[in-house]
Design a protein around this motif. Structure first.
Motif, PDB file in Angstrom:
ATOM      1  N   LEU A   1     -46.567  -4.144   1.855  1.00 14.67           N
ATOM      2  CA  LEU A   1     -44.960  -4.561   1.850  1.00 14.67           C
ATOM      3  C   LEU A   1     -45.266  -5.814   3.211  1.00 14.67           C
ATOM      4  CD1 LEU A   1     -43.009  -1.372   1.441  1.00 14.67           C
ATOM      5  CD2 LEU A   1     -42.882  -3.376   0.387  1.00 14.67           C
ATOM      6  N   GLU A   2     -45.860  -5.778   3.878  1.00 16.65           N
ATOM      7  CA  GLU A   2     -45.834  -5.985   5.300  1.00 16.65           C
ATOM      8  C   GLU A   2     -46.299  -7.928   4.837  1.00 16.65           C
ATOM      9  OE1 GLU A   2     -46.215  -4.940   9.767  1.00 16.65           O
ATOM     10  OE2 GLU A   2     -48.648  -4.983   8.387  1.00 16.65           O
ATOM     11  N   GLY A   3     -47.107  -7.956   4.126  1.00 18.03           N
ATOM     12  CA  GLY A   3     -48.018  -9.126   3.456  1.00 18.03           C
ATOM     13  C   GLY A   3     -47.215 -10.130   3.281  1.00 18.03           C
ATOM     14  N   GLN A   4     -45.375  -9.165   2.350  1.00 19.05           N
ATOM     15  CA  GLN A   4     -45.160 -10.566   1.357  1.00 19.05           C
ATOM     16  C   GLN A   4     -43.398 -10.312   1.833  1.00 19.05           C
ATOM     17  OE1 GLN A   4     -46.525 -10.898  -1.914  1.00 19.05           O
ATOM     18  NE2 GLN A   4     -48.573  -9.969  -1.154  1.00 19.05           N
ATOM     19  N   THR A   5     -42.935 -11.266   0.577  1.00 23.07           N
ATOM     20  CA  THR A   5     -42.025 -12.052   1.588  1.00 23.07           C
ATOM     21  C   THR A   5     -41.075 -11.806   0.468  1.00 23.07           C
ATOM     22  OG1 THR A   5     -41.377 -13.772   0.977  1.00 23.07           O
ATOM     23  CG2 THR A   5     -42.324 -13.893   2.935  1.00 23.07           C
ATOM     24  N   VAL A   6     -39.371 -11.391   0.593  1.00 23.06           N
ATOM     25  CA  VAL A   6     -38.640 -10.881  -0.728  1.00 23.06           C
ATOM     26  C   VAL A   6     -38.777 -12.179  -2.066  1.00 23.06           C
ATOM     27  CG1 VAL A   6     -36.116 -11.163  -1.381  1.00 23.06           C
ATOM     28  CG2 VAL A   6     -36.653  -9.921   0.530  1.00 23.06           C
ATOM     29  N   LYS A   7     -38.931 -12.954  -1.865  1.00 24.02           N
ATOM     30  CA  LYS A   7     -39.614 -14.250  -2.559  1.00 24.02           C
ATOM     31  C   LYS A   7     -40.236 -14.005  -3.310  1.00 24.02           C
ATOM     32  CE  LYS A   7     -38.701 -19.068  -0.928  1.00 24.02           C
ATOM     33  NZ  LYS A   7     -39.312 -19.824  -0.689  1.00 24.02           N
ATOM     34  N   ASP A   8     -41.290 -13.061  -2.458  1.00 17.22           N
ATOM     35  CA  ASP A   8     -43.147 -12.393  -3.564  1.00 17.22           C
ATOM     36  C   ASP A   8     -42.593 -11.592  -5.092  1.00 17.22           C
ATOM     37  OD1 ASP A   8     -44.795 -14.792  -2.224  1.00 17.22           O
ATOM     38  OD2 ASP A   8     -44.377 -13.195  -0.999  1.00 17.22           O
ATOM     39  N   ILE A   9     -41.390 -11.040  -5.112  1.00 15.55           N
ATOM     40  CA  ILE A   9     -41.191  -9.736  -5.124  1.00 15.55           C
ATOM     41  C   ILE A   9     -39.869 -10.856  -6.693  1.00 15.55           C
ATOM     42  CG2 ILE A   9     -38.725  -8.626  -4.243  1.00 15.55           C
ATOM     43  CD1 ILE A   9     -40.104  -6.037  -5.116  1.00 15.55           C
ATOM     44  N   VAL A  10     -38.459 -11.189  -5.752  1.00 17.39           N
ATOM     45  CA  VAL A  10     -37.651 -12.120  -6.935  1.00 17.39           C
ATOM     46  C   VAL A  10     -38.042 -13.446  -7.925  1.00 17.39           C
ATOM     47  CG1 VAL A  10     -36.366 -11.169  -5.396  1.00 17.39           C
ATOM     48  CG2 VAL A  10     -36.665 -13.824  -5.228  1.00 17.39           C
ATOM     49  N   GLY A  11     -39.445 -13.738  -7.128  1.00 18.30           N
ATOM     50  CA  GLY A  11     -39.791 -15.411  -7.893  1.00 18.30           C
ATOM     51  C   GLY A  11     -39.482 -16.179  -7.060  1.00 18.30           C
TER      52      GLY A  11
ATOM     53  N   MET B   1     -25.525  -3.986   0.812  1.00 14.52           N
ATOM     54  CA  MET B   1     -26.956  -4.553   1.843  1.00 14.52           C
ATOM     55  C   MET B   1     -27.458  -5.771   1.398  1.00 14.52           C
ATOM     56  SD  MET B   1     -28.037  -0.607   3.284  1.00 14.52           S
ATOM     57  CE  MET B   1     -27.193   0.533   3.457  1.00 14.52           C
ATOM     58  N   GLU B   2     -27.502  -6.318   1.858  1.00 16.06           N
ATOM     59  CA  GLU B   2     -28.480  -7.760   1.787  1.00 16.06           C
ATOM     60  C   GLU B   2     -29.781  -7.899   2.671  1.00 16.06           C
ATOM     61  OE1 GLU B   2     -26.425 -11.496   3.414  1.00 16.06           O
ATOM     62  OE2 GLU B   2     -24.697 -10.329   2.805  1.00 16.06           O
ATOM     63  N   CYS B   3     -30.256  -8.823   1.810  1.00 21.19           N
ATOM     64  CA  CYS B   3     -31.814  -9.374   2.684  1.00 21.19           C
ATOM     65  C   CYS B   3     -31.534 -10.940   1.647  1.00 21.19           C
ATOM     66  CB  CYS B   3     -32.801  -8.445   2.275  1.00 21.19           C
ATOM     67  SG  CYS B   3     -33.926  -6.817   2.819  1.00 21.19           S
ATOM     68  N   LYS B   4     -32.214 -11.231   3.123  1.00 19.02           N
ATOM     69  CA  LYS B   4     -32.966 -13.542   2.812  1.00 19.02           C
ATOM     70  C   LYS B   4     -33.850 -13.371   2.123  1.00 19.02           C
ATOM     71  CE  LYS B   4     -29.721 -15.061   6.542  1.00 19.02           C
ATOM     72  NZ  LYS B   4     -29.012 -14.017   6.627  1.00 19.02           N
ATOM     73  N   ILE B   5     -33.503 -14.006   1.398  1.00 22.40           N
ATOM     74  CA  ILE B   5     -35.065 -14.100   0.743  1.00 22.40           C
ATOM     75  C   ILE B   5     -36.425 -14.442   1.246  1.00 22.40           C
ATOM     76  CG2 ILE B   5     -34.883 -16.920   0.348  1.00 22.40           C
ATOM     77  CD1 ILE B   5     -35.013 -16.321  -2.851  1.00 22.40           C
ATOM     78  N   ASP B   6     -35.864 -15.444   2.549  1.00 19.05           N
ATOM     79  CA  ASP B   6     -37.494 -15.302   2.954  1.00 19.05           C
ATOM     80  C   ASP B   6     -37.458 -13.879   4.020  1.00 19.05           C
ATOM     81  OD1 ASP B   6     -35.102 -15.128   4.735  1.00 19.05           O
ATOM     82  OD2 ASP B   6     -36.106 -16.981   5.857  1.00 19.05           O
ATOM     83  N   ALA B   7     -36.753 -12.829   3.788  1.00 16.35           N
ATOM     84  CA  ALA B   7     -37.222 -11.762   4.633  1.00 16.35           C
ATOM     85  C   ALA B   7     -38.879 -11.165   4.434  1.00 16.35           C
ATOM     86  CB  ALA B   7     -36.067 -10.623   4.819  1.00 16.35           C
ATOM     87  N   ASN B   8     -39.178 -10.438   4.734  1.00 19.16           N
ATOM     88  CA  ASN B   8     -40.444  -9.376   4.944  1.00 19.16           C
ATOM     89  C   ASN B   8     -40.363  -8.014   3.859  1.00 19.16           C
ATOM     90  OD1 ASN B   8     -42.595  -7.750   5.333  1.00 19.16           O
ATOM     91  ND2 ASN B   8     -43.203  -9.424   6.078  1.00 19.16           N
ATOM     92  N   LEU B   9     -40.700  -8.038   3.339  1.00 19.48           N
ATOM     93  CA  LEU B   9     -40.371  -6.499   2.623  1.00 19.48           C
ATOM     94  C   LEU B   9     -39.755  -5.375   2.822  1.00 19.48           C
ATOM     95  CD1 LEU B   9     -41.850  -7.136  -0.724  1.00 19.48           C
ATOM     96  CD2 LEU B   9     -40.014  -7.044  -0.820  1.00 19.48           C
ATOM     97  N   VAL B  10     -40.559  -4.993   4.525  1.00 23.30           N
ATOM     98  CA  VAL B  10     -40.700  -4.012   4.541  1.00 23.30           C
ATOM     99  C   VAL B  10     -38.920  -4.061   5.435  1.00 23.30           C
ATOM    100  CG1 VAL B  10     -40.924  -3.342   7.000  1.00 23.30           C
ATOM    101  CG2 VAL B  10     -42.411  -4.141   5.854  1.00 23.30           C
ATOM    102  N   GLU B  11     -38.702  -5.102   5.451  1.00 22.27           N
ATOM    103  CA  GLU B  11     -36.894  -4.624   5.543  1.00 22.27           C
ATOM    104  C   GLU B  11     -36.763  -4.253   5.153  1.00 22.27           C
ATOM    105  OE1 GLU B  11     -32.976  -8.065   6.405  1.00 22.27           O
ATOM    106  OE2 GLU B  11     -35.092  -8.424   6.872  1.00 22.27           O
ATOM    107  N   MET B  12     -36.718  -5.092   3.758  1.00 25.08           N
ATOM    108  CA  MET B  12     -36.272  -4.267   2.898  1.00 25.08           C
ATOM    109  C   MET B  12     -36.424  -3.291   2.038  1.00 25.08           C
ATOM    110  SD  MET B  12     -36.809  -5.221  -1.596  1.00 25.08           S
ATOM    111  CE  MET B  12     -35.833  -7.349  -1.256  1.00 25.08           C
ATOM    112  N   ALA B  13     -37.539  -2.568   2.519  1.00 21.07           N
ATOM    113  CA  ALA B  13     -38.101  -1.080   2.130  1.00 21.07           C
ATOM    114  C   ALA B  13     -37.301  -0.268   2.922  1.00 21.07           C
ATOM    115  CB  ALA B  13     -39.543  -0.832   2.150  1.00 21.07           C
ATOM    116  N   THR B  14     -36.983  -0.775   4.286  1.00 22.47           N
ATOM    117  CA  THR B  14     -36.281  -0.252   5.090  1.00 22.47           C
ATOM    118  C   THR B  14     -34.389  -0.154   4.418  1.00 22.47           C
ATOM    119  OG1 THR B  14     -37.359  -0.544   7.024  1.00 22.47           O
ATOM    120  CG2 THR B  14     -35.534   0.061   7.460  1.00 22.47           C
TER     121      THR B  14
END
Length: 333
Positions: free
Chosen positions: A16-26, A128-141
């Motif tokens: 997760l730490e090495g990825q951003t939200v954009k990596d999961i949504v495209g 709850m929201e995450c910006k598209i450039d946020a780290n996936l750790v933030e989303m997981a939290t």
């Protein structure tokens, strides 16, 4: 941080730490059309939006405050679906005219208008929201919060409108693609991933409406279905609640739960659905973190039942458990 860490949790955390939200949504997430429901929409019309788009939930937007009130979820109106099915079975032949079903559903909604309004229902599932450039750790939290089943994605361009949605199941599927099962070979107990918990079961010969009433009353998205010997023979899911609504009483809910599920699932499959609906279980002796995660990702279910050598359910692991495990057991200094 947790007092003890798990190698599996650390491996997943690092993915997760090495990825951003954009990596999961495209990369084209900004052009995705998100189905939204206006806060002034009547619940019956909101439900129709979910049915017609074949989705389980959607964000509720309030035009006056210019913000999301929360998520409207099909499971919130499950009691009305059950009541409508009962009314149809009492007044007409299932499988024919669905007018009685629709009428009864609307009456149930009106009868409980003080409870079944979108503002109230959506508040049960906060946005709850995450910006598209946020780290996936933030989303997981965020998803490790018991009230957060899905996260709205915003593009960070000054607009707070949602451009995509990621659920707990979606994040688990992404992790299964990034981390192979052999790198997560810790047994559940050794890793500290709790699975021995109370399991809500229903007998395989119980009528379908009884199963859905239990799901509604206990706010569950799934149940274990067991036979007379207590062996796991099936399970219900959140998608079954959705299909029960889409079915609109064509299939009798007086049928036993397994027969009912077979009927509505086959109808969905005939319409182009790709799901095969296997019984989602794993034997305790085979239950590594990796196998459980990959089983969740493969089946699309939100939980895996853990069984003993006699195929009796002794525990369960949900997508929520996986994400909470990653956040709480990944003590990285």
């Amino acid at each position: 941080m947790a007092e003890s860490s798990s190698n599996s949790a650390i491996a997943l955390y690092e993915a997760l730490e090495g990825q951003t939200v954009k990596d999961i949504v495209g990369v084209n997430a900004h052009i995705k059309t998100v189905i939204e429901i206006d806060s002034e929409t009547k619940p019956i019309d909101a439900a129709d939006t979910l049915w017609s788009n074949n989705i389980l939930g959607a964000p509720v937007w309030d035009e006056i405050s210019k913000k999301y009130m929360g998520f409207f979820d099909m499971r919130d109106i499950l009691s009305a679906v059950v009541a409508a099915n009962k009314a149809m079975e009492n007044e007409s032949k299932p499988g024919h005219d669905t007018t009685v079903w629709v009428k009864s559903f609307e009456e149930m909604i009106k009868e409980k208008d003080s409870l079944f309004n979108l503002t109230y229902l959506s508040a049960r599932h906060p946005f709850m929201e995450c910006k598209i450039d946020a780290n996936l750790v933030e989303m997981a939290t965020l998803l490790a919060d018991p009230k957060c089943h899905r996260v709205g994605i915003t593009n960070g361009s000054g607009s707070n409108r949602c451009v995509n949605i990621v659920s707990r199941a979606g994040l688990c599927k992404f992790l299964a693609e990034k981390v192979s099962a052999d790198k997560l070979d810790e047994m559940l107990a050794d890793a500290g991933l709790e699975y021995n918990k109370e399991i809500v079961c229903i007998q395989s010969d119980a009528p379908a409406f009884e199963a859905f009433e239990v799901m509604d009353r206990q706010n569950l998205s799934g149940l274990a279905v067991v036979d007379d010997e207590g062996k796991l023979v099936g399970n219900t899911s959140a998608r079954d609640a959705k299909m029960a609504a889409i079915d609109q009483g064509k299939t009798e809910m007086q049928k036993d739960i397994l027969s009912y599920l077979a009927a509505v699932r086959q109808t969905q499959f005939a319409k182009g659905g790709k799901d095969r609906y296997p019984v989602c279980l794993i034997h305790e002796s085979d239950a590594t973190v990796g196998r459980v995660l990959h089983l969740l990702a493969k089946t699309g279910y939100h939980r895996v039942f853990v069984t003993d050598e006699d195929s009796k359910p002794i525990g369960v692991v949900s997508v929520f458990d996986i994400i909470r495990f990653i956040v709480s057991k990944s003590s990285i200094s």
